[in-house]
Design a protein around this motif. Structure first.
Motif, mmCIF file in Angstrom:
data_model
loop_
_atom_site.group_PDB
_atom_site.id
_atom_site.type_symbol
_atom_site.label_atom_id
_atom_site.label_comp_id
_atom_site.label_asym_id
_atom_site.label_seq_id
_atom_site.Cartn_x
_atom_site.Cartn_y
_atom_site.Cartn_z
ATOM 1 N N LYS A 174 9.084 -0.133 -18.207
ATOM 2 C CA LYS A 174 7.870 0.669 -18.300
ATOM 3 C C LYS A 174 6.732 -0.045 -19.028
ATOM 4 O O LYS A 174 5.596 0.449 -19.039
ATOM 5 C CB LYS A 174 8.171 2.009 -18.972
ATOM 6 C CG LYS A 174 9.014 2.916 -18.089
ATOM 7 C CD LYS A 174 9.396 4.188 -18.821
ATOM 8 C CE LYS A 174 10.314 5.052 -17.979
ATOM 9 N NZ LYS A 174 10.736 6.260 -18.703
ATOM 10 N N GLN A 175 7.005 -1.211 -19.597
ATOM 11 C CA GLN A 175 5.936 -1.987 -20.240
ATOM 12 C C GLN A 175 4.990 -2.582 -19.208
ATOM 13 O O GLN A 175 3.866 -2.947 -19.524
ATOM 14 C CB GLN A 175 6.523 -3.089 -21.119
ATOM 15 C CG GLN A 175 7.223 -2.561 -22.342
ATOM 16 C CD GLN A 175 7.805 -3.658 -23.204
ATOM 17 O OE1 GLN A 175 7.297 -4.774 -23.248
ATOM 18 N NE2 GLN A 175 8.873 -3.346 -23.897
ATOM 19 N N LYS A 176 5.452 -2.709 -17.963
ATOM 20 C CA LYS A 176 4.585 -3.216 -16.894
ATOM 21 C C LYS A 176 4.143 -2.045 -16.045
ATOM 22 O O LYS A 176 4.937 -1.444 -15.331
ATOM 23 C CB LYS A 176 5.301 -4.247 -16.027
ATOM 24 C CG LYS A 176 4.408 -4.731 -14.880
ATOM 25 C CD LYS A 176 4.941 -5.942 -14.172
ATOM 26 C CE LYS A 176 3.984 -6.333 -13.054
ATOM 27 N NZ LYS A 176 4.066 -7.739 -12.716
ATOM 28 N N THR A 177 2.856 -1.747 -16.110
ATOM 29 C CA THR A 177 2.309 -0.659 -15.296
ATOM 30 C C THR A 177 1.252 -1.167 -14.322
ATOM 31 O O THR A 177 0.863 -0.456 -13.418
ATOM 32 C CB THR A 177 1.682 0.431 -16.179
ATOM 33 O OG1 THR A 177 0.657 -0.169 -16.985
ATOM 34 C CG2 THR A 177 2.729 1.083 -17.065
ATOM 35 N N GLU A 178 0.795 -2.379 -14.520
ATOM 36 C CA GLU A 178 -0.210 -2.992 -13.653
ATOM 37 C C GLU A 178 0.350 -4.287 -13.088
ATOM 38 O O GLU A 178 1.178 -4.950 -13.720
ATOM 39 C CB GLU A 178 -1.498 -3.298 -14.440
ATOM 40 C CG GLU A 178 -2.143 -2.092 -15.083
ATOM 41 C CD GLU A 178 -2.691 -1.110 -14.066
ATOM 42 O OE1 GLU A 178 -3.098 -1.557 -12.971
ATOM 43 O OE2 GLU A 178 -2.693 0.098 -14.356
ATOM 44 N N ARG A 179 -0.125 -4.643 -11.930
ATOM 45 C CA ARG A 179 0.368 -5.854 -11.255
ATOM 46 C C ARG A 179 0.157 -7.116 -12.102
ATOM 47 O O ARG A 179 0.923 -8.068 -12.015
ATOM 48 C CB ARG A 179 -0.356 -5.984 -9.915
ATOM 49 C CG ARG A 179 0.374 -6.788 -8.912
ATOM 50 C CD ARG A 179 -0.273 -6.657 -7.560
ATOM 51 N NE ARG A 179 0.397 -7.571 -6.657
ATOM 52 C CZ ARG A 179 -0.008 -7.853 -5.462
ATOM 53 N NH1 ARG A 179 -1.100 -7.297 -4.990
ATOM 54 N NH2 ARG A 179 0.649 -8.694 -4.704
ATOM 55 N N VAL A 235 9.984 3.975 -10.619
ATOM 56 C CA VAL A 235 10.643 3.928 -11.928
ATOM 57 C C VAL A 235 11.751 4.980 -11.979
ATOM 58 O O VAL A 235 12.869 4.706 -12.422
ATOM 59 C CB VAL A 235 9.619 4.117 -13.075
ATOM 60 C CG1 VAL A 235 10.323 4.351 -14.399
ATOM 61 C CG2 VAL A 235 8.691 2.910 -13.163
ATOM 62 N N LYS A 236 11.461 6.177 -11.488
ATOM 63 C CA LYS A 236 12.456 7.253 -11.463
ATOM 64 C C LYS A 236 13.638 6.875 -10.553
ATOM 65 O O LYS A 236 14.799 7.057 -10.923
ATOM 66 C CB LYS A 236 11.809 8.550 -10.984
ATOM 67 C CG LYS A 236 12.727 9.751 -10.961
ATOM 68 C CD LYS A 236 11.966 11.003 -10.498
ATOM 69 C CE LYS A 236 12.859 12.193 -10.401
ATOM 70 N NZ LYS A 236 13.648 12.261 -9.184
ATOM 71 N N ASP A 274 0.843 -1.192 0.000
ATOM 72 C CA ASP A 274 0.000 0.000 0.000
ATOM 73 C C ASP A 274 0.878 1.241 0.000
ATOM 74 O O ASP A 274 1.929 1.263 0.629
ATOM 75 C CB ASP A 274 -0.901 0.018 1.239
ATOM 76 C CG ASP A 274 -1.985 -1.045 1.187
ATOM 77 O OD1 ASP A 274 -2.349 -1.460 0.070
ATOM 78 O OD2 ASP A 274 -2.464 -1.452 2.258
ATOM 79 N N GLY A 275 0.445 2.264 -0.690
ATOM 80 C CA GLY A 275 1.126 3.547 -0.650
ATOM 81 C C GLY A 275 2.355 3.662 -1.535
ATOM 82 O O GLY A 275 3.056 4.663 -1.457
ATOM 83 N N VAL A 276 2.637 2.666 -2.381
ATOM 84 C CA VAL A 276 3.801 2.781 -3.259
ATOM 85 C C VAL A 276 3.446 3.660 -4.461
ATOM 86 O O VAL A 276 2.304 3.731 -4.880
ATOM 87 C CB VAL A 276 4.331 1.405 -3.732
ATOM 88 C CG1 VAL A 276 4.811 0.579 -2.556
ATOM 89 C CG2 VAL A 276 3.309 0.646 -4.541
ATOM 90 N N ASP A 277 4.446 4.331 -4.994
ATOM 91 C CA ASP A 277 4.272 5.221 -6.132
ATOM 92 C C ASP A 277 5.041 4.632 -7.314
ATOM 93 O O ASP A 277 6.260 4.718 -7.364
ATOM 94 C CB ASP A 277 4.799 6.614 -5.764
ATOM 95 C CG ASP A 277 4.595 7.647 -6.859
ATOM 96 O OD1 ASP A 277 4.536 7.269 -8.054
ATOM 97 O OD2 ASP A 277 4.511 8.836 -6.525
ATOM 98 N N TYR A 278 4.322 4.020 -8.248
ATOM 99 C CA TYR A 278 4.956 3.343 -9.379
ATOM 100 C C TYR A 278 5.891 4.270 -10.145
ATOM 101 O O TYR A 278 7.047 3.932 -10.401
ATOM 102 C CB TYR A 278 3.891 2.758 -10.323
ATOM 103 C CG TYR A 278 4.463 2.270 -11.630
ATOM 104 C CD1 TYR A 278 5.115 1.043 -11.695
ATOM 105 C CD2 TYR A 278 4.397 3.046 -12.778
ATOM 106 C CE1 TYR A 278 5.672 0.594 -12.885
ATOM 107 C CE2 TYR A 278 4.950 2.613 -13.966
ATOM 108 C CZ TYR A 278 5.581 1.389 -14.019
ATOM 109 O OH TYR A 278 6.145 0.953 -15.187
ATOM 110 N N ASN A 279 5.398 5.463 -10.518
ATOM 111 C CA ASN A 279 6.219 6.382 -11.320
ATOM 112 C C ASN A 279 7.476 6.820 -10.576
ATOM 113 O O ASN A 279 8.542 6.948 -11.169
ATOM 114 C CB ASN A 279 5.388 7.597 -11.755
ATOM 115 C CG ASN A 279 4.319 7.211 -12.753
ATOM 116 O OD1 ASN A 279 4.555 6.399 -13.650
ATOM 117 N ND2 ASN A 279 3.140 7.764 -12.593
ATOM 118 N N LYS A 280 7.357 7.052 -9.281
ATOM 119 C CA LYS A 280 8.521 7.445 -8.480
ATOM 120 C C LYS A 280 9.502 6.270 -8.358
ATOM 121 O O LYS A 280 10.717 6.467 -8.399
ATOM 122 C CB LYS A 280 8.067 7.923 -7.096
ATOM 123 C CG LYS A 280 9.193 8.361 -6.188
ATOM 124 C CD LYS A 280 9.744 9.724 -6.553
ATOM 125 C CE LYS A 280 10.670 10.265 -5.491
ATOM 126 N NZ LYS A 280 12.051 9.959 -5.680
#
Length: 167
Positions: A129-134, A105-106, A97-103
């Motif tokens: 970046k091809q995986k954006t969903e679990r 990746v950065k 919970d609370g993770v930021d995918y884009n951050k």
């Protein structure tokens, strides 16, 4: 609940009483002896972790990183002696919970660019970046530059795991 470690600790009896008395300790061997930040935080399993914003960075094989980033990115590290042995393994988490995918990746991009050539990192990040969903799957794929081998993979409903080793 340890929000920075994403873990729950349940103490009962004497352990609970002792835990209330215990404070985070400053490691006297810190590079900056005046720092109020501990070099690491010990989690409920006794594992020492470096937490972004709360501890000093760890350095291994020229890479500087935290075990746990505020974004949710986690990094496992292993001392190695020889080639073809994985020594660093960042993970983009989808399972917390609370993770930021884009951050995350950065943060991963910044970590890789410390030592891996830019062209290789560009290819790795394009694949990541091809995986954006679990639910998305990334088949195990290897990348390399002159010094490092890097593998990226993610199973269905899994985290993105990046393994780095010397070629």
């Amino acid at each position: 609940w340890h929000k920075d470690l994403y873990s729950v600790e349940i103490l009962t009896g004497l352990a609970a009483v002792q835990e209330e008395k215990k404070d985070d300790k400053v490691d006297d061997t810190a590079d900056d002896a005046t720092s109020t930040l501990p070099k690491y935080i010990e989690d409920s399993w006794g594992i020492k972790r470096r937490i972004e914003g709360e501890t000093q960075k760890k350095t291994l094989e020229g890479f500087s990183f935290y075990d746990s980033y505020n974004s949710g990115l986690g990094v496992s590290s292993h001392l190695v002696d020889g080639k073809d042995l994985m020594f660093l393994q960042p993970k983009i988490h989808f399972d917390r919970d609370g993770v930021d995918y884009n951050k995350q990746v950065k943060d991963l991009d910044e970590l890789l660019r410390q030592k891996i050539d830019s062209e290789t990192v560009d290819k790795i990040m394009k694949y990541v970046k091809q995986k954006t969903e679990r639910e998305d799957i990334l088949e195990a794929k290897e990348f390399s530059d002159k010094v490092y081998g890097i593998q990226v993979e993610s199973r269905y409903w899994g985290n993105i795991v990046v393994s780095i080793w010397y070629k």
